[in-house]
Design a protein around this motif. Structure first.
Motif, PDB file in Angstrom:
ATOM      1  N   GLU A   4       0.844  -1.188   0.000  1.00 31.65           N
ATOM      2  CA  GLU A   4       0.000   0.000   0.000  1.00 31.65           C
ATOM      3  C   GLU A   4       0.880   1.239   0.000  1.00 31.65           C
ATOM      4  O   GLU A   4       1.710   1.421   0.898  1.00 31.65           O
ATOM      5  CB  GLU A   4      -0.901  -0.016   1.237  1.00 31.65           C
ATOM      6  N   THR A   6       1.189   4.318   1.022  1.00 27.87           N
ATOM      7  CA  THR A   6       0.687   5.292   1.979  1.00 27.87           C
ATOM      8  C   THR A   6       1.673   5.380   3.132  1.00 27.87           C
ATOM      9  O   THR A   6       2.383   4.413   3.419  1.00 27.87           O
ATOM     10  CB  THR A   6      -0.722   4.912   2.479  1.00 27.87           C
ATOM     11  N   GLY A  86       2.806   1.928   4.476  1.00 26.49           N
ATOM     12  CA  GLY A  86       1.989   0.734   4.319  1.00 26.49           C
ATOM     13  C   GLY A  86       1.024   0.556   5.467  1.00 26.49           C
ATOM     14  O   GLY A  86       0.553   1.528   6.062  1.00 26.49           O
ATOM     15  N   THR A  87       0.771  -0.685   5.838  1.00 25.74           N
ATOM     16  CA  THR A  87      -0.213  -0.968   6.883  1.00 25.74           C
ATOM     17  C   THR A  87       0.254  -0.515   8.255  1.00 25.74           C
ATOM     18  O   THR A  87      -0.548  -0.380   9.172  1.00 25.74           O
ATOM     19  CB  THR A  87      -0.542  -2.469   6.926  1.00 25.74           C
TER      20      THR A  87
END
Length: 161
Positions: A4, A6, A86-87
């Motif tokens: 991801e 982010t 990411g997460t």
């Protein structure tokens, strides 16, 4: 599985930190290691450097990105930089709060920059004014939270035609 794109980038300034602590590489490495572990991020490698006549830099390479401390013992100041993606993106703030507890600064300024897709707002929002500085907490520390930066710092060039 696709990663991801982010992230959250926490930039903090701790003031009023004990000068001896600011010049103690072992204690600073332990504080950063403890904060990272408590936040649940994965430490790949840590390295520290003691400078002459004073000052310390500690860097942590994380599976989720990086974290660093840069100290100024002569003034009792520390720059803190934590980026997680990411997460685990939300872990950056957790790391900063654990460092705050471990290093006991009297003054704190924290800004979080949303990066990647986390910086893409669902709807455009008007800019907001920063909130006033907080009252001192039970330990006498003052915290100023700066507004988060959203989106790109560079706008596309206007079409001259």
């Amino acid at each position: 599985m696709t990663a991801e794109f982010t992230g959250r980038h926490v930039l903090a300034e701790f003031g009023g930190v004990d000068s001896a602590l600011c010049d103690d590489r072992d204690r600073l490495e332990a504080a950063l290691h403890g904060a990272l572990t408590a936040a649940g991020v994965t430490i790949c490698e840590m390295v520290g450097k003691q400078f002459a006549p004073h000052g310390v830099t500690v860097l942590a390479l994380l599976a989720e990105s990086h974290a660093s401390l840069h100290t100024y013992p002569e003034s009792g100041d520390i720059f803190v930089d934590v980026f997680t993606c990411g997460t685990a993106a939300g872990s950056a703030e957790t790391v900063a709060e654990h460092l705050r507890a471990a290093l006991a600064p009297r003054h704190v300024r924290i800004s979080t920059v949303l990066r990647g897709r986390a910086a893409e707002p669902a709807e455009p929002n008007p800019p907001t004014e920063p909130e006033p500085a907080a009252e001192p907490d039970s330990a006498g520390a003052r915290t100023t939270f700066l507004p988060a930066q959203h989106g790109s710092l560079c706008a596309p060039a206007a079409d001259p035609l």
